[in-house]
Design an enzyme around this catalytic site. Sequence first.
Site, PDB file in Angstrom:
ATOM      1  N   LYS A  11      -6.634   0.844   4.278  1.00  0.00           N
ATOM      2  CA  LYS A  11      -7.889   0.137   4.011  1.00  0.00           C
ATOM      3  C   LYS A  11      -8.794   0.077   5.256  1.00  0.00           C
ATOM      4  CE  LYS A  11      -6.100  -2.802   0.261  1.00  0.00           C
ATOM      5  NZ  LYS A  11      -5.704  -4.214  -0.097  1.00  0.00           N
ATOM      6  N   TYR A  51      -9.951  -0.890  -8.830  1.00  0.00           N
ATOM      7  CA  TYR A  51      -9.682  -2.333  -8.929  1.00  0.00           C
ATOM      8  C   TYR A  51     -10.124  -2.907 -10.274  1.00  0.00           C
ATOM      9  CZ  TYR A  51      -8.112  -2.837  -4.066  1.00  0.00           C
ATOM     10  OH  TYR A  51      -7.404  -2.760  -2.890  1.00  0.00           O
ATOM     11  N   ASN A 114      -5.745  -7.137   4.281  1.00  0.00           N
ATOM     12  CA  ASN A 114      -4.298  -6.878   4.282  1.00  0.00           C
ATOM     13  C   ASN A 114      -3.925  -5.400   4.458  1.00  0.00           C
ATOM     14  OD1 ASN A 114      -4.856  -5.963   1.728  1.00  0.00           O
ATOM     15  ND2 ASN A 114      -3.615  -7.507   0.651  1.00  0.00           N
ATOM     16  N   HIS A 117      -2.933  -0.545   0.651  1.00  0.00           N
ATOM     17  CA  HIS A 117      -2.703  -0.648  -0.795  1.00  0.00           C
ATOM     18  C   HIS A 117      -1.535   0.243  -1.177  1.00  0.00           C
ATOM     19  CE1 HIS A 117      -3.368  -0.574  -5.149  1.00  0.00           C
ATOM     20  NE2 HIS A 117      -3.113   0.730  -5.046  1.00  0.00           N
ATOM     21  N   GLU A 128      -3.786   5.825 -10.470  1.00  0.00           N
ATOM     22  CA  GLU A 128      -4.474   5.767  -9.175  1.00  0.00           C
ATOM     23  C   GLU A 128      -4.471   7.138  -8.464  1.00  0.00           C
ATOM     24  OE1 GLU A 128      -2.479   2.511  -7.221  1.00  0.00           O
ATOM     25  OE2 GLU A 128      -3.332   1.034  -8.618  1.00  0.00           O
TER      26      GLU A 128
END
Length: 151
Positions: A11, A51, A114, A117, A128
């Site tokens: 990320k 998402y 965080n 993913h 995905e």
Amino acid sequence: MALERTLVLIKPDAMQRGLAFEILQRFERRGLKLAALRLVHADEAIAGEHYAEHVGKGFYDGLIKYITACPIIAAVFEGTGAVAACRQTMGATKPVEAAPGTIRHDFGLEIGRNLVHGSANTDDAAREVEIWFRGQPVLDWKRDTDGWVFE
Ligand code: DAT
Ligand code: MG
């Protein structure tokens, strides 16, 4: 144990903080095999598709802004039980609840930063991988060390 593929995203916070390859290395070192790798600056369309399950939630707009903030790395890792193994190596969604030694614990503090993913299950993984590697090759290759990692 079943051979699986899972989608990993490094990320924007990990990219900005220079942690991308340190994080990728944790999956590689565990024995997972890289099947695809791509540097991509996600637009709102791809972020929204990824998402989709979070549309309408209070954190959704911030999540889309975060994930589209700069180029990220999308990767496909393959291995026996790869989906759960990646999630375990990542740690819990909230870094303050992630176990010591996990990526989110070792590098993070806040849920909205965080770092990484990983697909939640094999159905999500297939969905995905298709989103992030549409029309691009995901390689099926024999690694010389496979027999020393997979029984
Ligand atoms: P995970 O990334 O562990 O699969 P998730 O799918 O539940 O977690 O949520 C996707 C991301 O959205 C997560 O990594 C961080 C963000 N997020 C989830 N719940 C949140 C919350 N309550 N507040 C802020 N951000 C949240
Ligand atoms: Mg999730």
